[in-house]
Design an enzyme around this catalytic site. Structure first.
Site, PDB file in Angstrom:
ATOM      1  N   ASP A 233     -69.953  45.783 -21.331  1.00  0.00           N
ATOM      2  CA  ASP A 233     -71.046  46.561 -21.936  1.00  0.00           C
ATOM      3  C   ASP A 233     -70.583  47.077 -23.295  1.00  0.00           C
ATOM      4  OD1 ASP A 233     -73.266  48.045 -22.519  1.00  0.00           O
ATOM      5  OD2 ASP A 233     -73.064  49.457 -20.845  1.00  0.00           O
TER       6      ASP A 233
ATOM      7  N   GLN B  80     -76.601  56.662 -21.510  1.00  0.00           N
ATOM      8  CA  GLN B  80     -77.829  55.946 -21.840  1.00  0.00           C
ATOM      9  C   GLN B  80     -78.988  56.919 -22.074  1.00  0.00           C
ATOM     10  OE1 GLN B  80     -78.380  52.841 -22.511  1.00  0.00           O
ATOM     11  NE2 GLN B  80     -76.904  51.537 -21.447  1.00  0.00           N
TER      12      GLN B  80
ATOM     13  N   TYR C 230     -65.111  48.450 -21.632  1.00  0.00           N
ATOM     14  CA  TYR C 230     -65.946  49.342 -22.445  1.00  0.00           C
ATOM     15  C   TYR C 230     -66.590  50.393 -21.533  1.00  0.00           C
ATOM     16  CZ  TYR C 230     -65.662  45.278 -25.615  1.00  0.00           C
ATOM     17  OH  TYR C 230     -65.235  44.231 -26.391  1.00  0.00           O
TER      18      TYR C 230
ATOM     19  N   CYS D 102     -76.911  45.655 -25.909  1.00  0.00           N
ATOM     20  CA  CYS D 102     -77.994  46.307 -26.660  1.00  0.00           C
ATOM     21  C   CYS D 102     -78.316  45.506 -27.918  1.00  0.00           C
ATOM     22  CB  CYS D 102     -77.629  47.743 -27.013  1.00  0.00           C
ATOM     23  SG  CYS D 102     -76.119  47.897 -27.990  1.00  0.00           S
TER      24      CYS D 102
ATOM     25  N   CYS E  75     -99.534  58.489 -31.961  1.00  0.00           N
ATOM     26  CA  CYS E  75     -98.738  59.461 -32.717  1.00  0.00           C
ATOM     27  C   CYS E  75     -99.306  59.638 -34.121  1.00  0.00           C
ATOM     28  CB  CYS E  75     -97.286  59.001 -32.800  1.00  0.00           C
ATOM     29  SG  CYS E  75     -96.240  60.074 -33.814  1.00  0.00           S
TER      30      CYS E  75
ATOM     31  N   CYS F   3     -90.493  54.731 -34.440  1.00  0.00           N
ATOM     32  CA  CYS F   3     -91.184  53.723 -33.623  1.00  0.00           C
ATOM     33  C   CYS F   3     -91.730  52.626 -34.526  1.00  0.00           C
ATOM     34  CB  CYS F   3     -92.341  54.349 -32.842  1.00  0.00           C
ATOM     35  SG  CYS F   3     -91.847  55.576 -31.614  1.00  0.00           S
TER      36      CYS F   3
ATOM     37  N   CYS G 225     -92.930  64.642 -30.935  1.00  0.00           N
ATOM     38  CA  CYS G 225     -92.546  63.229 -30.938  1.00  0.00           C
ATOM     39  C   CYS G 225     -92.818  62.698 -29.539  1.00  0.00           C
ATOM     40  CB  CYS G 225     -91.072  63.062 -31.304  1.00  0.00           C
ATOM     41  SG  CYS G 225     -90.479  61.362 -31.114  1.00  0.00           S
TER      42      CYS G 225
ATOM     43  N   GLU H  55     -61.185  51.858 -21.544  1.00  0.00           N
ATOM     44  CA  GLU H  55     -61.957  52.373 -22.684  1.00  0.00           C
ATOM     45  C   GLU H  55     -60.971  52.834 -23.746  1.00  0.00           C
ATOM     46  OE1 GLU H  55     -64.270  53.668 -25.372  1.00  0.00           O
ATOM     47  OE2 GLU H  55     -65.359  52.975 -23.588  1.00  0.00           O
TER      48      GLU H  55
END
EC number: 2.1.1.-
Length: 456
Positions: free
Chosen positions: A384, A286, A315, A411, A74, A83, A162, A336
């Site tokens: 999650d 996602q 969640y 995550c 890039c 990144c 990108c 949720e």
């Protein structure tokens, strides 16, 4: 100890990498962190920040290169903050991410016997993002600029491409940039809080190729919206939805709470396995669809469903993973806190004719206790949470439910490790699989299997 001074130039050997992917050089045990440096490299660097317990260096020269070093493809990599690992081979990226999980779990808490699998990577780790959130600004010459933020700043780098975004998204970005200039549409100024266009957001269904374009505006009045809509429709026939999202808050939050449809459908569709999902402009979905299927398949492997199990999806969002598991479960219960997400989950269940599902809005710790009082006893609980991890109240409530298995997707492995220490009271953390959802970046996703101790 050797004196460390700002602006001093030094040489040293990189002995480790931080969780941010920065090389670590030590001078008499004093750590210096240098971005873009790799383990075992001999480097020359300049000290740009010196603190009591650490320093930050800027890489000047690689004297002796690592075999893991590659030339970043890039042209914006040196400036852009999107990144962090393009200078590293993809194999080394996957190894680094696994090593970070090993360091977190094997060196803290009662998890030294937990199996940590190899990171599940991509065949082609580029062009994977199905959602692009592109800030819009103006140059000093009042030309519209669009791109991503410079590292650790809100300065927009004007970009034409990108390499981790869907190729169609950059084509939309470049055309919209041209039209905003052509039509002289006002651009939001972060300092003065004036102007109209704040962000351009583009979402694509990975398997359906349906595209949604969202103009995030500072206020409801958007006089030239019809002109832009007509241009987009003509040039990009796979656009099925164009929306305006209103965000007049003076914050860094990208999207506001109010949206209106300017053209087409309110939502786009995508598929994971055999399940179809409706995705709105505000839905959590996602970012990397192909890796999501691998992530969810690993979660399904850990759940070991036979068709007889009650699954609790906490969640649950728009029901993504719960609906993915529903064809193999006796019943799935999802909870949720966001009302619109629950409505979307119910709509998605109806769309897929998955009648063995129940969704309820509320705090997970409250709703699951209500279900417990109704005699609902889950065999498997899916967890999650967002990056901050689980609330301790939720975890203690989960322990009262005492399911056979807990499958925890994270995550943020740091908060997952913290939560695992609470679950360790009743559960064995058997195995963790890292999944590379965000190649070329330092982000790590993991899926972990907890098994009730008396079942061992």
């Amino acid at each position: 100890m050797e004196t460390i001074k700002k602006n001093e130039v030094k040489t040293g050997k990189v002995i480790d990498l931080t969780h941010e992917g920065h090389g670590v050089v030590k001078v008499d045990r004093y750590p210096i962190f240098i971005p873009n440096a790799l383990i075992d490299e001999e480097i020359k660097f300049k000290l740009i920040k010196v603190k009591k317990n650490f320093a930050i260096g800027k890489l000047i020269e690689v004297i002796s290169e690592s075999d893991d070093r590659v030339t970043p493809p890039c042209i914006y990599y040196a400036k852009c903050g999107g990144c962090q690992l393009q200078h590293m081979t993809y194999r080394a990226q996957l190894d680094m991410k696994r090593e970070q999980v090993v360091n977190l779990f094997h060196r803290k808490g009662p998890f030294e016997n937990t199996v940590i699998k190899e990171t599940i990577g991509m065949v082609n780790p580029w062009r994977y993002r199905n959602k692009s959130q592109i800030p819009v600004g103006q140059s000093n010459s009042n030309q519209v600029i669009m791109g991503f933020y410079r590292q650790r700043s809100h300065d927009i780098i004007d970009m034409d491409s990108c390499l981790i975004q869907d190729r169609q998204h950059q084509e939309v970005m470049n055309r919209v940039k041209y039209w905003l200039n052509e039509l002289n549409i006002s651009i939001y100024n972060e300092k003065t809080k004036t102007g109209l266009i704040r962000h351009l957001v583009v979402r694509t269904g990975y398997h359906t190729d349906e595209m949604m374009v969202i103009f995030v505006t500072n206020g409801a009045t958007f006089k030239q919206s019809e002109l832009l809509v007509n241009k987009l429709k003509k040039e990009f026939p796979n656009i099925t939805s164009i929306k305006q999202n209103i965000n007049n808050s003076h914050s860094n939050v990208i999207m506001g709470r109010q949206s209106m449809t300017l053209y087409g459908k309110d939502k786009i569709e995508d598929q994971l396995s055999e399940v179809t999902y409706h995705i709105s402009d505000l839905s959590f979905y996602q970012i990397n669809s192909s890796q999501t299927e691998k992530l969810y398949q690993q979660a399904l492997n850990y759940a070991q469903l036979t068709g007889k199990e009650i699954v609790l999806d906490t969640y649950c969002g728009i029901g993504t993973i719960g609906l993915y598991m529903a064809p193999l479960a006796k019943h799935v219960y999802g909870v949720e806190v966001v009302p619109q997400a629950i409505k979307d989950a119910e709509d998605n269940a109806t769309k897929n004719q998955l009648k063995n599902t129940t969704f309820e809005c509320g705090k997970a710790e409250d709703v699951i206790l209500t279900w417990k009082s109704q005699g609902i006893k889950p065999d498997v609980v899916m967890v999650d949470p967002p990056r901050k991890g689980c609330d301790e109240t939720f975890l203690t409530t989960l322990l009262k439910l005492n399911p056979k298995r807990i499958v925890y997707i994270s995550c943020n492995p740091s908060t997952q490790q913290r939560d695992a220490q609470i679950l360790a009271e009743q559960y064995e953390l058997v195995e963790i699989t890292p999944v590379d959802m965000f190649p070329q970046t330092t982000h790590i996703e993991t899926v972990a299997l907890f098994v009730r101790k008396e079942e061992e």
